[in-house]
Design a protein around this motif. Sequence first.
Motif, PDB file in Angstrom:
ATOM      1  N   VAL A   2       0.862  -1.249  -0.095  1.00 41.86           N
ATOM      2  CA  VAL A   2      -0.134   0.165  -0.009  1.00 41.86           C
ATOM      3  C   VAL A   2       1.092   1.216   0.017  1.00 41.86           C
ATOM      4  O   VAL A   2       1.833   1.336   0.886  1.00 41.86           O
TER       5      VAL A   2
ATOM      6  N   THR B  17       1.144   5.109   0.374  1.00 47.23           N
ATOM      7  CA  THR B  17       0.431   6.555   0.634  1.00 47.23           C
ATOM      8  C   THR B  17       0.431   7.447  -0.037  1.00 47.23           C
ATOM      9  O   THR B  17      -0.495   8.317  -0.203  1.00 47.23           O
ATOM     10  N   GLY B  18       1.398   7.529  -1.179  1.00 41.81           N
ATOM     11  CA  GLY B  18       1.259   8.727  -2.030  1.00 41.81           C
ATOM     12  C   GLY B  18       0.648   8.298  -3.459  1.00 41.81           C
ATOM     13  O   GLY B  18       0.175   9.190  -4.313  1.00 41.81           O
ATOM     14  N   ASP B  19      -0.023   7.165  -3.493  1.00 37.25           N
ATOM     15  CA  ASP B  19      -1.016   6.579  -4.895  1.00 37.25           C
ATOM     16  C   ASP B  19      -2.203   7.397  -4.503  1.00 37.25           C
ATOM     17  O   ASP B  19      -2.768   7.613  -3.680  1.00 37.25           O
TER      18      ASP B  19
ATOM     19  N   ILE C  63      -6.939   3.407  -0.754  1.00 40.73           N
ATOM     20  CA  ILE C  63      -6.177   2.013  -0.242  1.00 40.73           C
ATOM     21  C   ILE C  63      -7.115   0.628  -0.563  1.00 40.73           C
ATOM     22  O   ILE C  63      -6.373  -0.290  -0.942  1.00 40.73           O
TER      23      ILE C  63
ATOM     24  N   GLN D 199      -6.201  -0.113  -4.251  1.00 38.25           N
ATOM     25  CA  GLN D 199      -4.757  -0.553  -4.434  1.00 38.25           C
ATOM     26  C   GLN D 199      -4.776  -2.221  -3.990  1.00 38.25           C
ATOM     27  O   GLN D 199      -4.189  -2.937  -4.571  1.00 38.25           O
TER      28      GLN D 199
ATOM     29  N   VAL E 252      -3.195  -1.549   7.859  1.00 42.15           N
ATOM     30  CA  VAL E 252      -4.273  -0.688   7.579  1.00 42.15           C
ATOM     31  C   VAL E 252      -5.806  -1.175   8.252  1.00 42.15           C
ATOM     32  O   VAL E 252      -5.573  -2.052   9.051  1.00 42.15           O
TER      33      VAL E 252
END
Length: 136
Positions: A11, A13-15, A19, A22, A54
């Motif tokens: 995962v 975080t900048g995507d 979540i 992803q 998560v």
Amino acid sequence: MSRRVPLMLQVVTGDPRPINRQIVDGVRRLIASGELPVGAALPSVRGLAQQLAVNPNTVAKAYTELTTEGWLDARAGLGLFVAIPRQRLSDDERARRLDDAVQRFAGDIIGLDYPASTVLDRVAVELDLCLPKKSA
């Protein structure tokens, strides 16, 4: 019964994707590539949530989507398993989703100023990595 192994997912975080998206995309990729074979047991919701650090509700949402789309089979009391491949979407829905994905992709990369041949080569390499491995 299949042994549960950790999913090789990350995962980021900048995507820009949420979540749960992803997770869905990662599991689809693992199944499509054959890294998760039919019948493979997936980690429990809590297990994957701990692995990825998560919220379990996020994993549950991703698993629900994958089950609804036919990627996973839920077996009462046993957990989730990779489903037998089948046509999951109608031809019209597949075409619509392809159009949407291509338009999003083109919008994302157009400003990078790469020649079309470079972009197509990179896409081909990525698809080769995702598609099931053929054995001789």
